[in-house]
Design a protein around this motif. Sequence first.
Motif, PDB file in Angstrom:
ATOM      1  N   LYS A  12       0.827  -1.210   0.000  1.00 58.83           N
ATOM      2  CA  LYS A  12       0.000   0.000   0.000  1.00 58.83           C
ATOM      3  C   LYS A  12       0.858   1.255   0.000  1.00 58.83           C
ATOM      4  O   LYS A  12       0.476   2.271  -0.560  1.00 58.83           O
ATOM      5  CB  LYS A  12      -0.907   0.028   1.242  1.00 58.83           C
ATOM      6  CG  LYS A  12      -1.940  -1.065   1.313  1.00 58.83           C
ATOM      7  CD  LYS A  12      -2.941  -0.799   2.431  1.00 58.83           C
ATOM      8  CE  LYS A  12      -2.317  -0.638   3.786  1.00 58.83           C
ATOM      9  NZ  LYS A  12      -1.680  -1.872   4.280  1.00 58.83           N
ATOM     10  N   TYR A  14       1.338   3.371   2.422  1.00 59.09           N
ATOM     11  CA  TYR A  14       0.342   4.332   2.903  1.00 59.09           C
ATOM     12  C   TYR A  14       0.712   4.858   4.277  1.00 59.09           C
ATOM     13  O   TYR A  14       0.105   4.482   5.257  1.00 59.09           O
ATOM     14  CB  TYR A  14      -1.021   3.628   2.915  1.00 59.09           C
ATOM     15  CG  TYR A  14      -2.213   4.458   3.347  1.00 59.09           C
ATOM     16  CD1 TYR A  14      -2.369   5.767   2.921  1.00 59.09           C
ATOM     17  CD2 TYR A  14      -3.197   3.903   4.166  1.00 59.09           C
ATOM     18  CE1 TYR A  14      -3.477   6.504   3.305  1.00 59.09           C
ATOM     19  CE2 TYR A  14      -4.322   4.634   4.538  1.00 59.09           C
ATOM     20  CZ  TYR A  14      -4.446   5.932   4.115  1.00 59.09           C
ATOM     21  OH  TYR A  14      -5.563   6.669   4.487  1.00 59.09           O
ATOM     22  N   PRO A  15       1.721   5.762   4.364  1.00 64.94           N
ATOM     23  CA  PRO A  15       2.609   6.229   3.294  1.00 64.94           C
ATOM     24  C   PRO A  15       3.883   5.391   3.281  1.00 64.94           C
ATOM     25  O   PRO A  15       4.145   4.623   4.208  1.00 64.94           O
ATOM     26  CB  PRO A  15       2.903   7.667   3.712  1.00 64.94           C
ATOM     27  CG  PRO A  15       2.941   7.564   5.211  1.00 64.94           C
ATOM     28  CD  PRO A  15       1.879   6.558   5.586  1.00 64.94           C
ATOM     29  N   ALA A  40      -3.852   0.830  -3.881  1.00 65.52           N
ATOM     30  CA  ALA A  40      -4.573   1.744  -3.002  1.00 65.52           C
ATOM     31  C   ALA A  40      -6.062   1.477  -3.095  1.00 65.52           C
ATOM     32  O   ALA A  40      -6.581   1.148  -4.168  1.00 65.52           O
ATOM     33  CB  ALA A  40      -4.282   3.190  -3.388  1.00 65.52           C
ATOM     34  N   GLU A  44      -8.968   5.207   1.168  1.00 57.45           N
ATOM     35  CA  GLU A  44      -7.763   5.761   1.775  1.00 57.45           C
ATOM     36  C   GLU A  44      -7.580   7.216   1.371  1.00 57.45           C
ATOM     37  O   GLU A  44      -7.969   7.631   0.287  1.00 57.45           O
ATOM     38  CB  GLU A  44      -6.554   4.910   1.371  1.00 57.45           C
ATOM     39  CG  GLU A  44      -6.646   3.500   1.921  1.00 57.45           C
ATOM     40  CD  GLU A  44      -5.721   2.520   1.227  1.00 57.45           C
ATOM     41  OE1 GLU A  44      -5.669   1.356   1.677  1.00 57.45           O
ATOM     42  OE2 GLU A  44      -5.068   2.897   0.241  1.00 57.45           O
ATOM     43  N   VAL A  46      -4.721   9.145   1.060  1.00 58.36           N
ATOM     44  CA  VAL A  46      -3.576   9.587   0.273  1.00 58.36           C
ATOM     45  C   VAL A  46      -3.764   9.068  -1.146  1.00 58.36           C
ATOM     46  O   VAL A  46      -3.844   7.862  -1.356  1.00 58.36           O
ATOM     47  CB  VAL A  46      -2.244   9.069   0.852  1.00 58.36           C
ATOM     48  CG1 VAL A  46      -1.079   9.465  -0.048  1.00 58.36           C
ATOM     49  CG2 VAL A  46      -2.032   9.608   2.260  1.00 58.36           C
ATOM     50  N   ARG A  51       1.396   8.392  -4.055  1.00 58.26           N
ATOM     51  CA  ARG A  51       2.239   7.290  -3.583  1.00 58.26           C
ATOM     52  C   ARG A  51       3.132   6.756  -4.693  1.00 58.26           C
ATOM     53  O   ARG A  51       4.310   6.435  -4.471  1.00 58.26           O
ATOM     54  CB  ARG A  51       1.361   6.173  -3.012  1.00 58.26           C
ATOM     55  CG  ARG A  51       0.617   6.574  -1.746  1.00 58.26           C
ATOM     56  CD  ARG A  51      -0.159   5.403  -1.194  1.00 58.26           C
ATOM     57  NE  ARG A  51      -1.587   5.701  -1.119  1.00 58.26           N
ATOM     58  CZ  ARG A  51      -2.503   4.848  -0.714  1.00 58.26           C
ATOM     59  NH1 ARG A  51      -2.146   3.614  -0.381  1.00 58.26           N
ATOM     60  NH2 ARG A  51      -3.773   5.192  -0.648  1.00 58.26           N
ATOM     61  N   ARG A 135       0.753   6.334  10.302  1.00 57.39           N
ATOM     62  CA  ARG A 135      -0.557   6.989  10.198  1.00 57.39           C
ATOM     63  C   ARG A 135      -1.062   7.433  11.561  1.00 57.39           C
ATOM     64  O   ARG A 135      -1.712   8.472  11.691  1.00 57.39           O
ATOM     65  CB  ARG A 135      -1.570   6.056   9.528  1.00 57.39           C
ATOM     66  CG  ARG A 135      -1.274   5.775   8.069  1.00 57.39           C
ATOM     67  CD  ARG A 135      -2.429   5.051   7.387  1.00 57.39           C
ATOM     68  NE  ARG A 135      -2.701   3.741   7.929  1.00 57.39           N
ATOM     69  CZ  ARG A 135      -2.094   2.622   7.545  1.00 57.39           C
ATOM     70  NH1 ARG A 135      -1.144   2.667   6.610  1.00 57.39           N
ATOM     71  NH2 ARG A 135      -2.404   1.458   8.070  1.00 57.39           N
ATOM     72  N   PHE A 351      -5.488  10.419   8.850  1.00 51.66           N
ATOM     73  CA  PHE A 351      -5.491   9.436   7.769  1.00 51.66           C
ATOM     74  C   PHE A 351      -6.776   8.606   7.834  1.00 51.66           C
ATOM     75  O   PHE A 351      -7.204   8.206   8.917  1.00 51.66           O
ATOM     76  CB  PHE A 351      -4.310   8.480   7.895  1.00 51.66           C
ATOM     77  CG  PHE A 351      -2.982   9.079   7.544  1.00 51.66           C
ATOM     78  CD1 PHE A 351      -2.554   9.094   6.226  1.00 51.66           C
ATOM     79  CD2 PHE A 351      -2.159   9.614   8.518  1.00 51.66           C
ATOM     80  CE1 PHE A 351      -1.316   9.634   5.892  1.00 51.66           C
ATOM     81  CE2 PHE A 351      -0.927  10.155   8.196  1.00 51.66           C
ATOM     82  CZ  PHE A 351      -0.506  10.164   6.874  1.00 51.66           C
ATOM     83  N   PRO A 354      -7.402   2.118   6.274  1.00 51.99           N
ATOM     84  CA  PRO A 354      -7.422   1.238   5.101  1.00 51.99           C
ATOM     85  C   PRO A 354      -8.511   0.190   5.254  1.00 51.99           C
ATOM     86  O   PRO A 354      -9.158   0.098   6.308  1.00 51.99           O
ATOM     87  CB  PRO A 354      -6.035   0.605   5.126  1.00 51.99           C
ATOM     88  CG  PRO A 354      -5.651   0.619   6.565  1.00 51.99           C
ATOM     89  CD  PRO A 354      -6.264   1.873   7.151  1.00 51.99           C
TER      90      PRO A 354
END
Length: 388
Positions: A12, A14-15, A40, A44, A46, A51, A135, A351, A354
Amino acid sequence: MKRHGHGLVLGKFYPPHAGHHHLVRTAQDQCERLTVLVCAASVESVPLADRVAWMREAHPGAEVVGAVDDIPVDLHDPAVWEAHMAIFRRAVGRRVDAVFTSEAYGAELARRFGAEEVCVDPDRTLFPVSGTAVRADPVRNWEFLGPAVRAALTRRIVVLGAESTGTTTLSRALAEHWRGRGGVWAKTGWVAEYGRQYSEERLAAARAADPAATWAQVSFAPAEFPVIARRQDAEEERAARLGSPVLFCDTDSFATGIWHERYTGARSAEVERIAATTRRDLYLLTDHADVPFEDDGLRDGEELRPWMTGRFLAELERTGKRFLVVRGDRATRLAAAVAAVDGLLAEGWQFADPLPERVAEPVRVGKQVRVGKSSGEPVGKPAGERSR
């Protein structure tokens, strides 16, 4: 060390953080070619494009591709696995010889690709960080984030105002205050007003032609303001990539639009487009009423200060920006500004969660059985990074 033809790293991101980058670098060292697949979900916060861009910047030697994967996650359902695999195969587009992962389900992912599994630092001993941890608390995990991610997460505070209203004094004091907090804050950055440097250069050029030239003889053309706005943004971005989770700026490209209006009598659509490309989190507008005008050789608009303050205020309100008007002496202004910034930072980064996983039962991978985590922790996608 065994060399592989085409390797795959999937996650992911993320991030993305230092653990991800270690995984990718390890895979690059062992492969002729490496694909990094960024997956992704729409829930989510972001964007996938961000990314992908971050990973491409960090790993220019890898082929970084992205895919949206909104399929519910269930490691125990073969049909769900195959639905995910259809997305992965379509995004990768070619045979995979080795899958590099730190996840318990890496063997199953490799099996479904018909590839060899290469497990890298599964206990996170080299980089004790996870996507979930970042996150939850970016500040605590700041050291594990690369420049591009830091720039995206840095809270940007802009001090703006009319001539001789203390913008430089306040913005510098704020940066010094945060550096004094130590730790991650010790690298807090400050961005100077490029327009002032530009003005000094213009005056110097005028005096090179005529030593008696004064600031009143210097005029600005509309085409000069986009140049100033772009350079201001570039300096801000550079500082955001290198500093702490907060950055203080003495003006910005949004303010450049007001200065364009002050010197030309009209707004600049180009400057406004430039200003719209960068996010700022809080504006501090320095009121003119409590600060006496000082002519330092580059100022000539004492009578325009009330008008400038009004224009800044009107545009901040019109564009819906978050701002605070600061008044009083230096100490009062600094105290109010510190409180406002502390309030902003206390809100966190927000954030979006997910997609959750159903991994409470053992995960069967080939002939092995590995125990997954409980369903209480949202830990990523079946073939992505779970705790990373």
